[in-house]
Design an enzyme around this catalytic site. Structure first.
Site: not given
Length: 294
Positions: A14, A140, A206, A245, A247, A259, A261, A265
């Site tokens: 990443e 990612s 991205y 964050r 998900d 998951e 994070n 990002g």
């Protein structure tokens, strides 16, 4: 004026995302703080020598040692303040298997899954197809494989095991992609993601036109409350701090934790800044808030 060192780069898959995050953070705060941008590779064990006059480190790394607790442990050892979760929380959150077990222990729904460490375990799969293969410690959505049948699975699991030795295999369900950002223990507007491709993969995340987003997500209030409560439960039980964050997938009235994070990002296309903007926090304000929380 407070001095902030922004760490980005690293040696994980990443790295590219980390560079985008790091440069965006530097640009946002260059007039607010004295900023030192540090693009590091794999060696962080002499980093403290560069941080002697730094008040706080903004960790803009993603994956690898920057997110799995190793860097955090190193900074703790040298009494250096930093943004994001501590070393133990970071290590736990990076392990998708551990986080799913935590979710399950708190009665938060998860999809059926198993862990595969080597190709000799391929024939032990007892899950229903189709399946998703992903690195147990990756982010990612790099190294994501969709397997419609056993033949697909045998081909893709061998590919994936070449990249990393521990793979999560999870039952696939056609569902809505939902993300719940948290800032300072408060849930920000929930996001629904509409990837242009079949899966919400690296390019969908991205590329500037890789996905569309709905903020706040158009879901029932009752489901929004469940998602917010479950996200906070996971965040608190892993002992996260500052921001994260979480998900989920949503299929009808059912939701499934995917998951967490701990260093999401912070690029121009990233989810947390988009959500923060909906409550009046500009990108600069968001970055400053994260620094001041630390």
């Amino acid at each position: 004026m407070k001095k902030v060192a922004v760490l980005f780069g690293g040696d994980s898959s990443e790295k590219e995302v980390s560079i985008y995050t790091g440069l965006a953070v530097v640009e946002a705060i260059k007039d607010e703080y004295k900023v030192e941008a540090i693009n590091i590779e794999s060696d962080y064990l002499s980093l403290h020598n560069k941080l002697l006059d730094v008040d706080i480190v903004f960790i803009a790394l993603h994956g690898g040692f920057g997110e799995d607790g190793r860097l955090q442990k190193y900074l703790d050892k040298h009494n250096i303040k930093y943004t994001g979760s501590g070393s133990v929380a970071s290590q736990t959150a990076m392990d998708k298997n551990k986080t799913k077990l935590i979710a399950k222990a708190h009665k938060i729904p998860v999809l059926n899954w198993t862990i595969i460490n080597n190709s000799s375990e391929i024939d032990k799969i007892r899950l229903k197809f189709p399946l998703i293969i992903k690195p147990n410690d990756g982010g990612s959505t790099i190294g994501l494989y969709f397997c419609k049948d056993i033949n697909d699975f045998k081909i893709n699991i061998k590919k994936s095991l070449k990249d990393t030795s521990v793979q999560m295999v999870e039952e696939y369900v056609k569902a809505r992609e939902i993300s719940v950002p948290i800032l300072d223990g408060q849930v920000l507007p929930i996001i629904e993601i509409f990837p242009k491709g079949f899966l919400y993969d690296y390019e969908s995340k991205y590329k500037s036109d890789g996905s569309n987003y709905q903020i706040p997500a158009k879901i029932k209030d009752s489901l929004s409350r469940k998602l917010a409560n479950d996200a906070l439960t996971i965040y608190q039980n892993i002992n996260c701090r500052h921001y994260a964050r979480i998900d989920f997938l949503v299929a009808g009235d059912k939701h499934y934790f995917l998951e967490i994070n701990t260093l999401p990002g912070l690029t121009s296309t990233s989810l947390l800044p988009k959500s923060a903007f909906k409550i009046g926090l500009s990108y600069r304000d968001l970055v400053v808030k994260i620094i001041e929380l630390s």
